[in-house]
Design a protein around this motif. Structure first.
Motif, PDB file in Angstrom:
ATOM      1  N   PRO A  93      17.533  23.999  -8.009  1.00  0.00           N
ATOM      2  CA  PRO A  93      18.039  22.679  -8.395  1.00  0.00           C
ATOM      3  C   PRO A  93      18.055  22.308  -9.639  1.00  0.00           C
ATOM      4  O   PRO A  93      17.194  22.851 -10.805  1.00  0.00           O
ATOM      5  CB  PRO A  93      16.535  22.248  -7.250  1.00  0.00           C
ATOM      6  N   SER A  94      18.858  21.357  -9.740  1.00  0.00           N
ATOM      7  CA  SER A  94      18.182  20.831 -11.232  1.00  0.00           C
ATOM      8  C   SER A  94      18.219  18.953 -11.708  1.00  0.00           C
ATOM      9  O   SER A  94      18.299  17.978 -10.791  1.00  0.00           O
ATOM     10  CB  SER A  94      20.049  20.551 -11.526  1.00  0.00           C
ATOM     11  N   VAL A  95      17.552  18.976 -12.555  1.00  0.00           N
ATOM     12  CA  VAL A  95      17.346  17.295 -12.885  1.00  0.00           C
ATOM     13  C   VAL A  95      18.201  16.857 -13.896  1.00  0.00           C
ATOM     14  O   VAL A  95      18.487  17.648 -14.985  1.00  0.00           O
ATOM     15  CB  VAL A  95      15.695  17.059 -13.024  1.00  0.00           C
ATOM     16  N   ILE A  96      19.374  16.019 -13.911  1.00  0.00           N
ATOM     17  CA  ILE A  96      19.361  14.729 -14.744  1.00  0.00           C
ATOM     18  C   ILE A  96      18.752  13.399 -15.215  1.00  0.00           C
ATOM     19  O   ILE A  96      18.728  12.901 -14.328  1.00  0.00           O
ATOM     20  CB  ILE A  96      21.226  14.552 -14.373  1.00  0.00           C
ATOM     21  N   SER A  97      18.481  13.579 -16.233  1.00  0.00           N
ATOM     22  CA  SER A  97      17.226  12.144 -16.821  1.00  0.00           C
ATOM     23  C   SER A  97      18.198  11.316 -17.993  1.00  0.00           C
ATOM     24  O   SER A  97      18.573  12.348 -18.718  1.00  0.00           O
ATOM     25  CB  SER A  97      16.302  12.413 -16.744  1.00  0.00           C
ATOM     26  N   GLY A  98      17.911  10.478 -18.165  1.00  0.00           N
ATOM     27  CA  GLY A  98      17.458   9.571 -19.587  1.00  0.00           C
ATOM     28  C   GLY A  98      19.671   8.957 -19.028  1.00  0.00           C
ATOM     29  O   GLY A  98      19.949   8.732 -20.412  1.00  0.00           O
ATOM     30  N   VAL A  99      20.422   9.254 -18.237  1.00  0.00           N
ATOM     31  CA  VAL A  99      20.992   8.184 -17.613  1.00  0.00           C
ATOM     32  C   VAL A  99      21.616   7.242 -17.123  1.00  0.00           C
ATOM     33  O   VAL A  99      22.375   6.841 -17.185  1.00  0.00           O
ATOM     34  CB  VAL A  99      22.263   9.149 -17.612  1.00  0.00           C
ATOM     35  N   ALA A 100      20.565   5.915 -17.270  1.00  0.00           N
ATOM     36  CA  ALA A 100      20.482   5.163 -17.046  1.00  0.00           C
ATOM     37  C   ALA A 100      21.997   3.911 -17.194  1.00  0.00           C
ATOM     38  O   ALA A 100      22.356   3.124 -15.840  1.00  0.00           O
ATOM     39  CB  ALA A 100      18.912   3.990 -16.425  1.00  0.00           C
ATOM     40  N   HIS A 101      22.180   4.025 -18.374  1.00  0.00           N
ATOM     41  CA  HIS A 101      23.452   3.780 -19.221  1.00  0.00           C
ATOM     42  C   HIS A 101      24.565   3.872 -18.179  1.00  0.00           C
ATOM     43  O   HIS A 101      25.207   3.258 -18.293  1.00  0.00           O
ATOM     44  CB  HIS A 101      22.897   3.521 -20.304  1.00  0.00           C
ATOM     45  N   LEU A 102      25.044   4.752 -17.487  1.00  0.00           N
ATOM     46  CA  LEU A 102      25.788   5.057 -17.084  1.00  0.00           C
ATOM     47  C   LEU A 102      26.374   4.026 -16.116  1.00  0.00           C
ATOM     48  O   LEU A 102      27.217   4.132 -15.217  1.00  0.00           O
ATOM     49  CB  LEU A 102      26.249   6.854 -16.039  1.00  0.00           C
ATOM     50  N   ARG A 103      25.856   3.723 -15.334  1.00  0.00           N
ATOM     51  CA  ARG A 103      25.704   2.315 -14.618  1.00  0.00           C
ATOM     52  C   ARG A 103      26.333   1.369 -14.970  1.00  0.00           C
ATOM     53  O   ARG A 103      27.069   0.758 -14.389  1.00  0.00           O
ATOM     54  CB  ARG A 103      24.127   1.910 -14.147  1.00  0.00           C
ATOM     55  N   GLY A 104      26.887   1.131 -16.207  1.00  0.00           N
ATOM     56  CA  GLY A 104      27.347  -0.224 -16.670  1.00  0.00           C
ATOM     57  C   GLY A 104      29.210   0.811 -17.013  1.00  0.00           C
ATOM     58  O   GLY A 104      29.255   0.131 -17.678  1.00  0.00           O
ATOM     59  N   HIS A 105      29.456   2.203 -17.468  1.00  0.00           N
ATOM     60  CA  HIS A 105      30.281   2.484 -17.440  1.00  0.00           C
ATOM     61  C   HIS A 105      31.488   1.627 -16.946  1.00  0.00           C
ATOM     62  O   HIS A 105      31.991   1.066 -16.504  1.00  0.00           O
ATOM     63  CB  HIS A 105      29.970   4.057 -17.518  1.00  0.00           C
ATOM     64  N   GLU A 106      32.675   2.980 -16.918  1.00  0.00           N
ATOM     65  CA  GLU A 106      33.673   2.421 -16.006  1.00  0.00           C
ATOM     66  C   GLU A 106      33.756   2.279 -14.736  1.00  0.00           C
ATOM     67  O   GLU A 106      34.422   1.227 -13.785  1.00  0.00           O
ATOM     68  CB  GLU A 106      34.934   3.621 -16.490  1.00  0.00           C
ATOM     69  N   THR A 107      32.545   3.065 -14.403  1.00  0.00           N
ATOM     70  CA  THR A 107      32.147   2.476 -13.184  1.00  0.00           C
ATOM     71  C   THR A 107      30.770   2.763 -12.667  1.00  0.00           C
ATOM     72  O   THR A 107      29.939   3.433 -13.864  1.00  0.00           O
ATOM     73  CB  THR A 107      32.673   3.270 -11.794  1.00  0.00           C
ATOM     74  N   ASP A 108      29.825   2.636 -12.105  1.00  0.00           N
ATOM     75  CA  ASP A 108      28.196   2.600 -11.784  1.00  0.00           C
ATOM     76  C   ASP A 108      28.328   4.948 -11.586  1.00  0.00           C
ATOM     77  O   ASP A 108      28.878   5.284 -10.495  1.00  0.00           O
ATOM     78  CB  ASP A 108      28.170   2.628 -11.201  1.00  0.00           C
TER      79      ASP A 108
END
Length: 423
Positions: A327-342
């Motif tokens: 398993p892997s975890v990606i964090s710190g990217v809540a701002h990606l919800r406001g990019h070209e799409t969520d």
């Protein structure tokens, strides 16, 4: 390629390929803006030629600039915002155009309407519009804080001091800093709220300002750009390292070697982080004067990754981690919800639909590898999702990538280059 889908090709063995990716979108559009604010013409060498870059060129032309292609280069002449007739800027879904050009309209003397694709109306921009208003830009957005809006030029912008919440996008801050040398009093920006994502893009903006003759200063969360006459007769654009991400991932996933031509030995681009990422995931990366050589094993380690500063790499990295040994975890990217799409919702939905175990968290994704199968991968008019789907196809036969042409936002020749890498 058939209809509106593209069958992502599957790797049949270790790779041995050399790839040249186009110029950096982030650098190209910053250079175009600074060239338009300069006192003389600038020859921008090897800029990106894509939808976003052409939208920026169109915006500058609408605002009184002159943009002349010269082979692989572009000659940008300073804005000459004469006349009072209304004008329009077409934004498409280009965040840099939507955020970097409204201040330029305030330097002229005409009303300028800004609007674009439906998606751009959902992308965050309200904090920037508020800050511009406080600095003396006349903006009419009917209280929406989003396109469509009109900038009514008054022949100049007072500038001065302003507080800015840039936590949704570092582009808000970059927009003010890029235009700051042309404000009557320059600009001083004090950041409030959470730290902006993608610190490397802020460093990129400061670096380009200096290259064009400005003297930006930074002290913690406060930035100051004094008035300046900009001038840079010639500027060469680096290859786009974020666009190189799927090719770097391909070497890791398929094994073998991929060489990325022209990878700079020193850069402010966030994509340079890929060099350390592939090493962390068990691969090898060698940088020399000719570029970056990635040698992969085909075996990927699971990882916990904070991608706050390099969020645009998340789609490709998430696709790669679907084949990790745990398993892997990606964090710190809540701002990606406001990019070209969520992007977080899109990745969780599409990767899971093809068999991977991917769930959203407040600020990222949890990825649990599982056997994957072919099927339609929807791309939500997002270029980075096309690239992520291509990475999946290396190991998973039958990945049908919806609307592959959307990759033209940053790399119109992507599918051909991808096929050539595998041939």
């Amino acid at each position: 390629m058939s209809g509106n889908t593209w069958t992502a090709p599957t790797a049949t063995g270790p790779l041995d390929a050399e790839v040249r990716v186009p110029g950096s979108k982030s650098i190209t559009n910053r250079a175009f803006v600074l060239a338009a604010l300069s006192t003389g013409p600038t020859l921008v060498r090897r800029p990106l030629d894509s939808r976003d870059a052409r939208l920026m060129q169109g915006a500058l032309a609408a605002l009184g600039g002159r943009v002349e292609p010269q082979g692989d280069d572009v000659l940008v002449s300073p804005l000459a915002p004469e006349g009072t007739e209304p004008a329009s800027v077409v934004l498409g879904n280009a965040g840099t155009v939507a955020r970097f050009t409204p201040a330029l309209a305030g330097l002229g003397s005409r009303p300028v309407l800004f609007d674009g694709d439906e998606a751009i109306r959902r992308r965050p921009i309200a904090p920037l519009l508020r800050a511009l208003s406080e600095l003396g830009v006349d903006i009419d957005d009917d209280g929406r804080g989003a396109p469509p809006f009109t900038v009514r030029g008054r022949g100049g912008i007072a500038g001065g001091k302003v507080e800015l919440d840039s936590s949704a996008s570092s582009q808000f801050l970059s927009a003010l800093l890029l235009a700051g040398p042309s404000f009557e009093s320059g600009v001083t920006v004090r950041l409030v709220g959470d730290a902006p994502p993608s610190e490397p893009h802020i460093a990129m903006t400061l670096d380009l300002l200096r290259r064009f003759g400005a003297a930006p200063e930074r002290s913690g969360v406060e930035f100051h750009v004094p008035p300046a006459e900009l001038n840079c007769p010639e500027y060469a654009v680096e290859p786009d390292l974020s666009t190189a991400a799927p090719f770097v991932a391909a070497a890791a996933l398929a094994g073998g070697t991929v060489r990325i031509e022209g990878w700079p030995e020193r850069t402010t681009q966030p994509g340079d982080w890929l060099r350390s990422l592939v090493v962390e995931l068990g691969q090898r990366a060698d940088l020399d004067a000719n570029g970056l050589t990635v040698t992969g094993t085909g075996e990927i380690r699971g990882a916990r990754l904070d991608l706050h500063e390099v969020g645009e790499l998340t789609p490709v990295v998430a696709a790669l981690l679907c084949f990790a040994d745990g398993p892997s975890v990606i964090s710190g990217v809540a701002h990606l919800r406001g990019h070209e799409t969520d992007r977080l919702a899109a990745l969780a939905t599409e990767l899971s639909a093809l068999g991977a175990g991917v769930t959203e968290t407040d600020d990222g994704l949890v990825i649990t590898p599982a056997p994957m199968h072919g099927g339609v991968f929807r791309t939500y008019e997002d270029h980075r999702l096309v690239m992520a789907a291509a990475v999946l196809g290396l190991r998973v036969p039958g990945v049908e990538v919806e609307n592959p042409a959307t990759v033209g936002k940053t790399f119109p020749g992507f599918t051909a280059a991808w096929q050539e890498m595998l041939s």
